[in-house]
Enzyme design. Sequence first.
Site, mmCIF file in Angstrom:
data_model
loop_
_atom_site.group_PDB
_atom_site.id
_atom_site.type_symbol
_atom_site.label_atom_id
_atom_site.label_comp_id
_atom_site.label_asym_id
_atom_site.label_seq_id
_atom_site.Cartn_x
_atom_site.Cartn_y
_atom_site.Cartn_z
ATOM 1 N N HIS A 464 0.830 -1.208 0.000
ATOM 2 C CA HIS A 464 0.000 0.000 0.000
ATOM 3 C C HIS A 464 0.868 1.262 0.000
ATOM 4 O O HIS A 464 0.716 2.141 -0.861
ATOM 5 C CB HIS A 464 -0.929 -0.002 1.223
ATOM 6 C CG HIS A 464 -1.756 1.241 1.354
ATOM 7 N ND1 HIS A 464 -3.071 1.306 0.960
ATOM 8 C CD2 HIS A 464 -1.450 2.473 1.822
ATOM 9 C CE1 HIS A 464 -3.534 2.531 1.181
ATOM 10 N NE2 HIS A 464 -2.557 3.261 1.707
ATOM 11 N N GLU A 465 1.753 1.355 0.971
ATOM 12 C CA GLU A 465 2.564 2.570 1.086
ATOM 13 C C GLU A 465 3.465 2.741 -0.128
ATOM 14 O O GLU A 465 3.740 3.862 -0.554
ATOM 15 C CB GLU A 465 3.388 2.553 2.373
ATOM 16 C CG GLU A 465 2.547 2.585 3.657
ATOM 17 C CD GLU A 465 1.545 3.728 3.714
ATOM 18 O OE1 GLU A 465 1.808 4.794 3.127
ATOM 19 O OE2 GLU A 465 0.477 3.549 4.338
ATOM 20 N N HIS A 468 1.745 4.672 -2.816
ATOM 21 C CA HIS A 468 1.894 6.130 -2.665
ATOM 22 C C HIS A 468 3.271 6.570 -3.161
ATOM 23 O O HIS A 468 3.420 7.605 -3.801
ATOM 24 C CB HIS A 468 1.779 6.518 -1.188
ATOM 25 C CG HIS A 468 0.398 6.426 -0.611
ATOM 26 N ND1 HIS A 468 -0.685 7.083 -1.149
ATOM 27 C CD2 HIS A 468 -0.068 5.789 0.499
ATOM 28 C CE1 HIS A 468 -1.762 6.839 -0.390
ATOM 29 N NE2 HIS A 468 -1.411 6.050 0.605
ATOM 30 N N HIS A 471 3.376 6.896 -6.794
ATOM 31 C CA HIS A 471 2.627 8.092 -7.201
ATOM 32 C C HIS A 471 3.555 9.320 -7.161
ATOM 33 O O HIS A 471 3.520 10.172 -8.045
ATOM 34 C CB HIS A 471 1.441 8.270 -6.248
ATOM 35 C CG HIS A 471 0.324 9.122 -6.773
ATOM 36 N ND1 HIS A 471 -0.797 9.398 -6.041
ATOM 37 C CD2 HIS A 471 0.160 9.767 -7.943
ATOM 38 C CE1 HIS A 471 -1.605 10.178 -6.746
ATOM 39 N NE2 HIS A 471 -1.048 10.412 -7.899
HETATM 40 ZN ZN LIG Z 1 -2.585 5.293 2.192
#
Ligand SMILES: [Zn+2]
Length: 674
Positions: A464-465, A468, A471
């Site tokens: 998940h992290e 980011h 991104h």
């Molecule tokens: Zn998050």
Amino acid sequence: MTENPFFRPSTLAYELPPFAEIRPEHYLPAFERGMTEQLAEIAAITADPQPPTVENTLVALERSGRLLHRVKVVFENHSAADTTPEVDRIDAEISPRLAAHRDAIHLDGALFARIEELHAHRAELDLDPQTLRLLERRHTAFVRAGARLGAERQARLRAINTELAAAASEFRQNVSADSQARALVLDSAEQLAGLSADEIAAAAENGRALGHPGAYVLSLKNFSNQTELASLTDRSVRERLLAASLDRAADTNGPLAIRMAALRAERARLLGHDTHAAHVVADETAGTVEAVDALLARLVPPAVANARREAERLAEVAAADGVEEIAAHDWAYYSEQVRQASYQVDAAALRPYFELERVLRDGVFFAANLAYGVTFTERPDLVGYHPDTRVFEVFDADGSALGLFLGDFHARASKRGGAWMDELVTQSALLGQRPVVYNNLNIAKPAPGEPVLLSWDEVRTLFHEFGHALHGLFSDVRYPYVAGTAVPRDFVEFPSQVNEMWMVWPEVLANYARHHETGEPLPAGLVERMEAAESFGQGFRTVEYLAAALLDWAWHTLPEGQEVADAREFEAAALAKAGLAVAAIPPRYRTTYFGHIFAGGYSAGYYAYIWSEVLDADTVEWFKGDGRGVRESGEVFRRELLARGDSREALDSFRAVVGRDPETGPLLARRGLV
Ligand SMILES: [Zn+2]
């Protein structure tokens, strides 16, 4: 004395902050000079006798505040990831001054007049799409910050913002101090029965570190349901652990939450909205309070029904132990029993297959290579912000240098709970900057020499992290204001949640999930059983999450002037009204330790996770579909979405990938809500 390292741009690779030289006494002088410098830069813009142009106003604003930005990003990470009493004091002092500084810019009438004029003539300026977008975003930010209000209202606004910033700092420090004060101290190892030998050893080590030699200490993680509740066999210990968690900062932060909600409601009215939530969502993809209400209201009844069905299964198992009613401190424990009995899944037995280094390199990095062609090289020559911080250089498919990724995976007393990503250097073609991003996690450190074995949830958090992080790393825009993760809050969790899909993508899973001693792959069928067990837990997880989201919503849909006498009573009434008063499932965060909404940027925004998950679930289906190769899909997702930052409308980027508007079907199916 050597010069303050913040005063000049870093000369390190990618302008990585010179962590080896930075000391706490550098912060305040750098903040002060940074604010003074930026105000001088703004004064130069407004003193320009030429009429406003993109270059002399908008771009000049983009170029301003470089020193302040350099110190702010480093300080914020220091405060969150490795704080000290000294750093806490600086935070309390500087937070309100930074709020006042932001207001000094947003409420500068001469500056706004220039932006207003550019904005009014934007159609005639022949702007390229990115510049037009920047102008619109900046203009909106000024208006939303009160640039159009009269002097009296602006004065009140400044006072509110300063008080809120100080309150947020106090709230955060109260949570941290009381979480440490309420860590559960146990005298004997028998009380820890059910935990693994490693976990018991870690609790003993924790006791030594925290001044309780000979005792076993369970530190509190930032959410309500402590992870040990799934394994502790002693019911009274479970009860004490959960009670310690749920009562955190009740005395100090209850009144503070009431005050902050009232100030936010007052500010919203000043800015022309009925409530803080209305003000917030006006600039999100959701748009209106009603749109968020509609999604939440649609999810609550089936989620609660699911949870009640799960409770019945738990009660059957618990009856054998003589437990008549499932209490909140029983839920995780009996869920684990059901998982083992019905799905033959033992959470502890999975850990040996998830060794951190292997998950990182052969899972997370491998997936990024598979989808986007990027590669990673560790750079031990570059110094991170903590001895545990690792620095990786990221290269594009053609071998060109892309940016730096810093990973700081371990828990420590000086780090706040949870997991998060942020940027140290924001990508910008205008400023010639390539991205430097980091991930902070809270994985317990094993005894020296022992492997770091992750839980299923920790593996997911890592993916998940890193979503980011990608991104931020793939950002490819001109202006820093709209770069990377600077997208709407209810959109920013979308790329990170999409990245979670790689965790169980067969080719990826087979590559990383291997026994750390024998190298054997996961036993056949285990992942399918784990996923089935996961869907069994969806009732609990969805209710726990929705309760927190609706709590946030209740605090921030309060109209101005509506008095709240007691935070706990307000909380109970809000949950009951939302249909979420499930006694055995406390909200993921209760008001008094809900840092996301009172000390972070998620006020009236905690709904964003499930809002983003609509896009996420839909996109995962798109990734799987139409016979495209993974690499081909990855290129489209990167080019049309990850690279764009906020340089175009968020949902336009979604449509450019998937080819239509988002649909809720895949989310409902995933969460077992249909
Ligand atoms: Zn998050």
